[in-house]
Design a protein around this motif. Structure first.
Motif, PDB file in Angstrom:
ATOM      1  N   ALA A 134      -7.367 -14.491 -11.723  1.00  0.00           N
ATOM      2  CA  ALA A 134      -9.498 -15.072 -11.825  1.00  0.00           C
ATOM      3  C   ALA A 134      -9.878 -13.387 -11.975  1.00  0.00           C
ATOM      4  O   ALA A 134     -10.401 -13.119 -12.610  1.00  0.00           O
ATOM      5  CB  ALA A 134      -9.794 -15.494 -10.558  1.00  0.00           C
ATOM      6  N   ARG A 135      -8.702 -12.258 -10.957  1.00  0.00           N
ATOM      7  CA  ARG A 135      -9.389 -11.294 -10.897  1.00  0.00           C
ATOM      8  C   ARG A 135      -8.833 -10.734 -12.090  1.00  0.00           C
ATOM      9  O   ARG A 135      -9.960  -9.489 -12.331  1.00  0.00           O
ATOM     10  CB  ARG A 135      -8.322 -10.375  -9.902  1.00  0.00           C
ATOM     11  N   GLN A 136      -7.936 -11.119 -12.645  1.00  0.00           N
ATOM     12  CA  GLN A 136      -8.041 -10.008 -13.881  1.00  0.00           C
ATOM     13  C   GLN A 136      -9.112 -10.307 -14.741  1.00  0.00           C
ATOM     14  O   GLN A 136      -9.606  -9.293 -15.777  1.00  0.00           O
ATOM     15  CB  GLN A 136      -6.441 -10.017 -14.252  1.00  0.00           C
ATOM     16  N   ARG A 137      -9.706 -11.614 -14.437  1.00  0.00           N
ATOM     17  CA  ARG A 137     -10.127 -12.534 -16.082  1.00  0.00           C
ATOM     18  C   ARG A 137     -11.673 -11.553 -15.865  1.00  0.00           C
ATOM     19  O   ARG A 137     -12.250 -11.282 -16.696  1.00  0.00           O
ATOM     20  CB  ARG A 137     -10.085 -13.492 -16.566  1.00  0.00           C
ATOM     21  N   LEU A 138     -11.831 -11.339 -14.841  1.00  0.00           N
ATOM     22  CA  LEU A 138     -13.327 -10.538 -14.289  1.00  0.00           C
ATOM     23  C   LEU A 138     -13.661  -9.072 -14.471  1.00  0.00           C
ATOM     24  O   LEU A 138     -14.433  -8.896 -14.473  1.00  0.00           O
ATOM     25  CB  LEU A 138     -13.411 -10.826 -12.523  1.00  0.00           C
ATOM     26  N   ARG A 139     -12.126  -8.581 -13.747  1.00  0.00           N
ATOM     27  CA  ARG A 139     -11.712  -6.891 -14.688  1.00  0.00           C
ATOM     28  C   ARG A 139     -12.379  -6.953 -16.405  1.00  0.00           C
ATOM     29  O   ARG A 139     -12.680  -6.495 -16.784  1.00  0.00           O
ATOM     30  CB  ARG A 139     -10.433  -6.527 -14.096  1.00  0.00           C
ATOM     31  N   GLU A 140     -11.575  -7.750 -16.841  1.00  0.00           N
ATOM     32  CA  GLU A 140     -11.805  -8.052 -18.032  1.00  0.00           C
ATOM     33  C   GLU A 140     -13.452  -8.193 -18.984  1.00  0.00           C
ATOM     34  O   GLU A 140     -13.444  -7.117 -19.789  1.00  0.00           O
ATOM     35  CB  GLU A 140     -10.595  -9.266 -19.110  1.00  0.00           C
ATOM     36  N   ARG A 141     -13.631  -8.857 -18.605  1.00  0.00           N
ATOM     37  CA  ARG A 141     -15.068  -9.527 -18.206  1.00  0.00           C
ATOM     38  C   ARG A 141     -16.167  -8.293 -17.930  1.00  0.00           C
ATOM     39  O   ARG A 141     -17.165  -7.967 -18.813  1.00  0.00           O
ATOM     40  CB  ARG A 141     -15.809 -10.472 -17.540  1.00  0.00           C
ATOM     41  N   MET A 142     -15.669  -7.933 -17.129  1.00  0.00           N
ATOM     42  CA  MET A 142     -16.711  -6.588 -16.808  1.00  0.00           C
ATOM     43  C   MET A 142     -16.567  -5.059 -17.289  1.00  0.00           C
ATOM     44  O   MET A 142     -17.360  -4.613 -17.893  1.00  0.00           O
ATOM     45  CB  MET A 142     -16.798  -6.294 -14.940  1.00  0.00           C
ATOM     46  N   THR A 143     -15.575  -5.030 -18.503  1.00  0.00           N
ATOM     47  CA  THR A 143     -15.000  -4.161 -18.751  1.00  0.00           C
ATOM     48  C   THR A 143     -15.359  -4.382 -20.460  1.00  0.00           C
ATOM     49  O   THR A 143     -16.437  -3.437 -21.139  1.00  0.00           O
ATOM     50  CB  THR A 143     -13.425  -3.876 -19.072  1.00  0.00           C
ATOM     51  N   LEU A 144     -15.275  -5.257 -20.961  1.00  0.00           N
ATOM     52  CA  LEU A 144     -16.544  -5.527 -21.785  1.00  0.00           C
ATOM     53  C   LEU A 144     -18.100  -5.878 -21.401  1.00  0.00           C
ATOM     54  O   LEU A 144     -18.329  -5.317 -23.124  1.00  0.00           O
ATOM     55  CB  LEU A 144     -15.779  -7.052 -22.645  1.00  0.00           C
ATOM     56  N   GLY A 145     -18.186  -6.342 -20.704  1.00  0.00           N
ATOM     57  CA  GLY A 145     -18.910  -6.596 -20.469  1.00  0.00           C
ATOM     58  C   GLY A 145     -20.285  -5.573 -20.257  1.00  0.00           C
ATOM     59  O   GLY A 145     -21.543  -5.713 -20.348  1.00  0.00           O
ATOM     60  N   CYS A 146     -19.901  -5.098 -19.386  1.00  0.00           N
ATOM     61  CA  CYS A 146     -20.897  -4.298 -18.896  1.00  0.00           C
ATOM     62  C   CYS A 146     -20.716  -2.470 -19.553  1.00  0.00           C
ATOM     63  O   CYS A 146     -20.973  -1.652 -18.973  1.00  0.00           O
ATOM     64  CB  CYS A 146     -20.544  -4.105 -17.736  1.00  0.00           C
ATOM     65  N   GLN A 147     -19.640  -2.188 -20.385  1.00  0.00           N
ATOM     66  CA  GLN A 147     -19.099  -1.667 -21.429  1.00  0.00           C
ATOM     67  C   GLN A 147     -18.972  -0.824 -20.111  1.00  0.00           C
ATOM     68  O   GLN A 147     -19.278   0.417 -20.437  1.00  0.00           O
ATOM     69  CB  GLN A 147     -19.946  -0.956 -22.019  1.00  0.00           C
ATOM     70  N   VAL A 148     -17.549  -0.746 -19.421  1.00  0.00           N
ATOM     71  CA  VAL A 148     -17.055   0.365 -18.546  1.00  0.00           C
ATOM     72  C   VAL A 148     -16.026   1.397 -19.033  1.00  0.00           C
ATOM     73  O   VAL A 148     -15.832   1.030 -19.993  1.00  0.00           O
ATOM     74  CB  VAL A 148     -16.112  -0.901 -17.335  1.00  0.00           C
ATOM     75  N   GLN A 149     -16.928   2.171 -18.537  1.00  0.00           N
ATOM     76  CA  GLN A 149     -15.625   4.032 -19.281  1.00  0.00           C
ATOM     77  C   GLN A 149     -14.589   4.170 -17.896  1.00  0.00           C
ATOM     78  O   GLN A 149     -15.866   4.652 -16.587  1.00  0.00           O
ATOM     79  CB  GLN A 149     -16.598   4.956 -19.549  1.00  0.00           C
ATOM     80  N   LEU A 150     -13.593   4.242 -18.099  1.00  0.00           N
ATOM     81  CA  LEU A 150     -13.274   4.588 -16.814  1.00  0.00           C
ATOM     82  C   LEU A 150     -12.048   6.151 -17.588  1.00  0.00           C
ATOM     83  O   LEU A 150     -11.975   6.285 -18.280  1.00  0.00           O
ATOM     84  CB  LEU A 150     -11.337   3.887 -16.757  1.00  0.00           C
ATOM     85  N   ASN A 151     -12.322   7.454 -15.833  1.00  0.00           N
ATOM     86  CA  ASN A 151     -11.764   8.408 -16.234  1.00  0.00           C
ATOM     87  C   ASN A 151     -10.465   8.040 -16.342  1.00  0.00           C
ATOM     88  O   ASN A 151      -9.352   7.263 -16.199  1.00  0.00           O
ATOM     89  CB  ASN A 151     -12.283   9.538 -15.146  1.00  0.00           C
ATOM     90  N   LEU A 181     -21.835  -7.642 -11.145  1.00  0.00           N
ATOM     91  CA  LEU A 181     -21.041  -8.705 -11.377  1.00  0.00           C
ATOM     92  C   LEU A 181     -21.480  -9.904 -10.969  1.00  0.00           C
ATOM     93  O   LEU A 181     -21.081 -10.938 -11.549  1.00  0.00           O
ATOM     94  CB  LEU A 181     -20.764  -8.744  -9.826  1.00  0.00           C
ATOM     95  N   PRO A 182     -23.066 -10.266 -10.639  1.00  0.00           N
ATOM     96  CA  PRO A 182     -23.896 -11.872 -10.066  1.00  0.00           C
ATOM     97  C   PRO A 182     -23.383 -12.151 -12.375  1.00  0.00           C
ATOM     98  O   PRO A 182     -23.438 -13.925 -12.529  1.00  0.00           O
ATOM     99  CB  PRO A 182     -25.169 -11.744  -9.863  1.00  0.00           C
ATOM    100  N   ARG A 183     -23.771 -11.645 -12.759  1.00  0.00           N
ATOM    101  CA  ARG A 183     -24.044 -12.118 -14.297  1.00  0.00           C
ATOM    102  C   ARG A 183     -22.604 -12.305 -15.156  1.00  0.00           C
ATOM    103  O   ARG A 183     -22.208 -13.364 -15.574  1.00  0.00           O
ATOM    104  CB  ARG A 183     -24.380 -11.210 -15.709  1.00  0.00           C
ATOM    105  N   VAL A 184     -21.775 -11.873 -14.960  1.00  0.00           N
ATOM    106  CA  VAL A 184     -20.044 -11.555 -15.607  1.00  0.00           C
ATOM    107  C   VAL A 184     -19.900 -13.100 -14.734  1.00  0.00           C
ATOM    108  O   VAL A 184     -18.942 -13.364 -14.777  1.00  0.00           O
ATOM    109  CB  VAL A 184     -19.689 -10.301 -15.172  1.00  0.00           C
TER     110      VAL A 184
END
Length: 177
Positions: free
Chosen positions: A149-166, A103-106
């Motif tokens: 802002a939440r949507q952009r944070l989610r997109e950045r978290m997903t890409l930047g942290c390589q989030v994988q969802l079930n 979170l802090p980096r993103v």
């Protein structure tokens, strides 16, 4: 008998059985019910002449009873004794909880406007109405700004942290950076 005592006594006599029943359905301890009824009566008595001016004494008494009950439940600290032989297990933190490491980096990569909205409302708990007032926005505009802002944070978290969802859309894994 004074006018205040007469109108209060009349209202109390008429509505106390219903108040007692209402409180009994919400509290298991009859002593607590009696204590709360006493508090409601004292609050009514403190109104003095103003109590006689109340248009709907029943509604007023129930509102005071509801607020008194809420205060009582808020203050009550019920505890449950744990058994002595309770095993001490340490559970692994949920994957989504460990995602906060990203979170802090993103967050620092977001625009100042987005970062401010998320920091104030989501991380510091500021009400959206207060955020709107502080920023000179309508409540609708503040809600929209925060949502984007939440949507952009989610997109950045997903890409930047390589989030994988079930399959259920919950965080399964990620790569901290």
């Amino acid at each position: 008998m004074s006018k205040t005592k007469n109108c209060l006594t009349t209202a109390w006599t008429a509505h106390v059985p219903e108040l007692r029943g209402w409180l009994r359905r919400r509290l298991a301890n009859p002593a607590e019910v009696d204590d709360l009824l006493q508090d409601v009566f004292l609050k009514s008595l403190r109104q003095g002449e103003r109590f006689c001016e109340v248009l709907n004494a029943r509604a007023w008494l129930f509102e005071v009873a509801r607020n008194t009950l809420a205060d009582h439940l808020r203050v009550a600290r019920h505890t449950v004794e744990l058994p002595e032989d309770l095993p001490a297990t340490v559970e692994e933190p949920d994957t989504v909880d460990t995602l906060t490491a990203c979170l802090p980096r993103v967050l620092s990569e977001l625009s100042e406007r987005d970062r401010e909205a998320i920091t104030l409302c989501d991380l510091q708990g500021m009400a959206q109405a207060d955020f709107a007032l502080a920023k000179g926005l309508t409540l609708s505009a503040a809600k929209s700004r925060l949502q984007r802002a939440r949507q952009r944070l989610r997109e950045r978290m997903t890409l930047g942290c390589q989030v994988q969802l079930n399959e259920a859309g919950r965080v399964r894994d990620f790569v901290p950076r």
